[in-house]
Scaffold this motif. Structure first.
Motif, PDB file in Angstrom:
ATOM      1  N   LYS A 199       0.973  -3.771 -11.693  1.00  0.00           N
ATOM      2  CA  LYS A 199       0.312  -4.274 -12.683  1.00  0.00           C
ATOM      3  C   LYS A 199       0.519  -5.461 -13.450  1.00  0.00           C
ATOM      4  O   LYS A 199      -0.079  -6.523 -14.143  1.00  0.00           O
ATOM      5  CB  LYS A 199       0.146  -3.374 -14.133  1.00  0.00           C
ATOM      6  CG  LYS A 199       1.622  -3.143 -14.330  1.00  0.00           C
ATOM      7  CD  LYS A 199       1.872  -1.935 -15.532  1.00  0.00           C
ATOM      8  CE  LYS A 199       3.126  -1.514 -16.062  1.00  0.00           C
ATOM      9  NZ  LYS A 199       3.738  -2.448 -16.547  1.00  0.00           N
ATOM     10  N   GLN A 255      -1.935  -8.579  -6.582  1.00  0.00           N
ATOM     11  CA  GLN A 255      -3.269  -7.838  -6.395  1.00  0.00           C
ATOM     12  C   GLN A 255      -4.425  -8.473  -5.886  1.00  0.00           C
ATOM     13  O   GLN A 255      -5.042  -7.801  -5.111  1.00  0.00           O
ATOM     14  CB  GLN A 255      -3.534  -7.627  -7.948  1.00  0.00           C
ATOM     15  CG  GLN A 255      -2.446  -6.675  -8.859  1.00  0.00           C
ATOM     16  CD  GLN A 255      -3.017  -6.611 -10.394  1.00  0.00           C
ATOM     17  OE1 GLN A 255      -4.149  -6.457 -10.585  1.00  0.00           O
ATOM     18  NE2 GLN A 255      -1.999  -6.797 -11.245  1.00  0.00           N
ATOM     19  N   LYS A 284      -3.515  -8.312  -2.075  1.00  0.00           N
ATOM     20  CA  LYS A 284      -3.799  -7.276  -1.554  1.00  0.00           C
ATOM     21  C   LYS A 284      -5.135  -6.837  -1.311  1.00  0.00           C
ATOM     22  O   LYS A 284      -5.878  -6.422  -0.380  1.00  0.00           O
ATOM     23  CB  LYS A 284      -3.560  -5.877  -2.662  1.00  0.00           C
ATOM     24  CG  LYS A 284      -3.696  -4.575  -2.093  1.00  0.00           C
ATOM     25  CD  LYS A 284      -3.378  -3.478  -3.214  1.00  0.00           C
ATOM     26  CE  LYS A 284      -3.842  -2.328  -2.820  1.00  0.00           C
ATOM     27  NZ  LYS A 284      -3.554  -1.237  -3.840  1.00  0.00           N
ATOM     28  N   ASP A 338       2.356   1.433  -3.486  1.00  0.00           N
ATOM     29  CA  ASP A 338       0.951   2.080  -4.310  1.00  0.00           C
ATOM     30  C   ASP A 338       1.140   3.501  -4.258  1.00  0.00           C
ATOM     31  O   ASP A 338       0.459   4.199  -5.370  1.00  0.00           O
ATOM     32  CB  ASP A 338      -0.081   1.208  -3.946  1.00  0.00           C
ATOM     33  CG  ASP A 338      -0.152  -0.252  -4.636  1.00  0.00           C
ATOM     34  OD1 ASP A 338       0.728  -0.526  -5.156  1.00  0.00           O
ATOM     35  OD2 ASP A 338      -1.263  -0.776  -4.263  1.00  0.00           O
ATOM     36  N   GLU A 339       1.047   4.039  -3.017  1.00  0.00           N
ATOM     37  CA  GLU A 339       0.620   5.598  -2.784  1.00  0.00           C
ATOM     38  C   GLU A 339       1.870   6.477  -3.662  1.00  0.00           C
ATOM     39  O   GLU A 339       1.424   7.233  -4.163  1.00  0.00           O
ATOM     40  CB  GLU A 339       1.060   5.889  -1.208  1.00  0.00           C
ATOM     41  CG  GLU A 339      -0.108   5.480  -0.504  1.00  0.00           C
ATOM     42  CD  GLU A 339      -0.032   5.751   0.982  1.00  0.00           C
ATOM     43  OE1 GLU A 339      -0.993   5.763   1.536  1.00  0.00           O
ATOM     44  OE2 GLU A 339       1.337   5.764   1.289  1.00  0.00           O
ATOM     45  N   ARG A 340       2.873   5.848  -3.727  1.00  0.00           N
ATOM     46  CA  ARG A 340       4.110   6.286  -4.688  1.00  0.00           C
ATOM     47  C   ARG A 340       3.972   6.284  -6.133  1.00  0.00           C
ATOM     48  O   ARG A 340       4.293   7.083  -6.947  1.00  0.00           O
ATOM     49  CB  ARG A 340       5.449   6.378  -4.263  1.00  0.00           C
ATOM     50  CG  ARG A 340       5.585   6.437  -2.841  1.00  0.00           C
ATOM     51  CD  ARG A 340       5.961   7.989  -2.331  1.00  0.00           C
ATOM     52  NE  ARG A 340       6.383   8.312  -0.981  1.00  0.00           N
ATOM     53  CZ  ARG A 340       6.596   9.388  -0.424  1.00  0.00           C
ATOM     54  NH1 ARG A 340       6.939  10.422  -1.269  1.00  0.00           N
ATOM     55  NH2 ARG A 340       6.911   9.516   0.757  1.00  0.00           N
ATOM     56  N   PRO A 378       1.336   4.394  -8.368  1.00  0.00           N
ATOM     57  CA  PRO A 378      -0.038   3.303  -8.447  1.00  0.00           C
ATOM     58  C   PRO A 378       0.026   2.258  -9.453  1.00  0.00           C
ATOM     59  O   PRO A 378      -0.962   1.304  -9.271  1.00  0.00           O
ATOM     60  CB  PRO A 378      -1.163   4.414  -8.922  1.00  0.00           C
ATOM     61  CG  PRO A 378      -0.250   5.695  -8.412  1.00  0.00           C
ATOM     62  CD  PRO A 378       1.017   5.800  -8.644  1.00  0.00           C
ATOM     63  N   ASP A 379       0.903   2.294 -10.337  1.00  0.00           N
ATOM     64  CA  ASP A 379       0.898   1.034 -11.367  1.00  0.00           C
ATOM     65  C   ASP A 379       1.700   0.098 -11.017  1.00  0.00           C
ATOM     66  O   ASP A 379       1.787  -0.939 -11.901  1.00  0.00           O
ATOM     67  CB  ASP A 379       1.453   1.803 -12.763  1.00  0.00           C
ATOM     68  CG  ASP A 379       2.740   2.197 -12.776  1.00  0.00           C
ATOM     69  OD1 ASP A 379       3.179   2.557 -11.851  1.00  0.00           O
ATOM     70  OD2 ASP A 379       3.132   2.227 -13.855  1.00  0.00           O
ATOM     71  N   ILE A 385       0.658  -1.218   0.050  1.00  0.00           N
ATOM     72  CA  ILE A 385       0.165   0.040   0.113  1.00  0.00           C
ATOM     73  C   ILE A 385       0.782   1.166   0.046  1.00  0.00           C
ATOM     74  O   ILE A 385       0.529   2.339  -0.501  1.00  0.00           O
ATOM     75  CB  ILE A 385      -1.083   0.043   1.239  1.00  0.00           C
ATOM     76  CG1 ILE A 385      -1.963  -0.975   1.109  1.00  0.00           C
ATOM     77  CG2 ILE A 385      -1.661   1.416   1.387  1.00  0.00           C
ATOM     78  CD1 ILE A 385      -3.021  -1.190   2.045  1.00  0.00           C
TER      79      ILE A 385
END
Length: 222
Positions: free
Chosen positions: A176, A182, A185, A168-170, A172-173, A165
């Motif tokens: 993928k 995924q 999470k 992801d904040e820094r 977001p992709d 998380i």
């Protein structure tokens, strides 16, 4: 003081954030005393509250615990989140340390000059995508999803989710190309206590900003 666990740290993530996540996941209520002055910190040192003169410090079960790994290990053992036997426990420890290695790359970011952050983020992306995430993706794929160790939620799952998380904040992709991560999470985030902790108004801290950095520098005389 009430019977609740009490945390002593800054009003921000840093090395205390994993402790907050773990207490929340274990259903252990806690309160916090935020350090915001040099004098407050020096008084704690003078009063002998900080072994090694370091924070974070956690009061729990009559103990004053310092050193983040020791704190996390105590809480996870107390909450039964270390695996059911020695083989599971060592796997939990390995996965926790791997996730923490990646997470530790995030800690200094806000303290860097702005012009250096882009290179640090590029390095973080490379380590996440080429070294750490492939390991966890393989573990989850071979186990058929679910949790990292055995058939139950452990500290390893929580540590990995926290890191995912925060990365992801820094970026977001970044997940993928990792479908099992995924799914992991989504699955772990939906566990009731964790879902509650992820909601606005919980004791989870926001991303570090300049106010947090300036407070840390002032209190620790950096």
């Amino acid at each position: 003081m009430s019977g609740k666990v009490k945390l002593y740290y800054f009003d921000g993530r840093g090395r205390m954030e994993s402790v907050r996540w773990l207490l929340a996941a274990a259903g252990i209520e806690f309160e916090e005393e935020f350090l915001d002055s040099r004098e407050q910190y020096l008084k704690m040192v003078k009063d002998g509250l900080l072994m090694f003169e370091q924070v974070p410090m956690v009061e729990i079960d009559g103990l004053k615990l310092v050193q983040t790994r020791a704190i996390l290990n105590y809480i996870s053992a107390k909450a039964g989140l270390q695996g059911k036997d020695m083989k599971e426990r060592v796997l939990v420890d390995m996965y926790v340390e791997g996730a923490r290695d990646l997470g530790d790359m995030l800690l200094p970011l806000q303290f860097l000059p702005a012009e250096n952050r882009e290179n640090s983020l590029k390095n973080l992306r490379g380590k996440a995508c080429n070294r750490y995430y492939p390991v966890f993706e393989k573990v989850l794929r071979e186990k058929g999803g679910g949790f990292l160790v055995g058939n139950a939620f452990t500290q390893a799952d929580l540590q990995l989710l926290e890191v995912i998380i925060m990365v992801d904040e820094r970026m977001p992709d970044v997940l993928k190309d990792f479908p099992h991560l995924q799914e992991f999470k989504t699955h772990v985030s939906a566990l009731p206590k964790i879902h509650a902790f992820l909601q606005p108004g919980s004791q989870r801290k926001r991303m570090p900003d300049d106010t947090y950095v300036n407070t840390v520098r002032k209190v620790l005389n950096m």
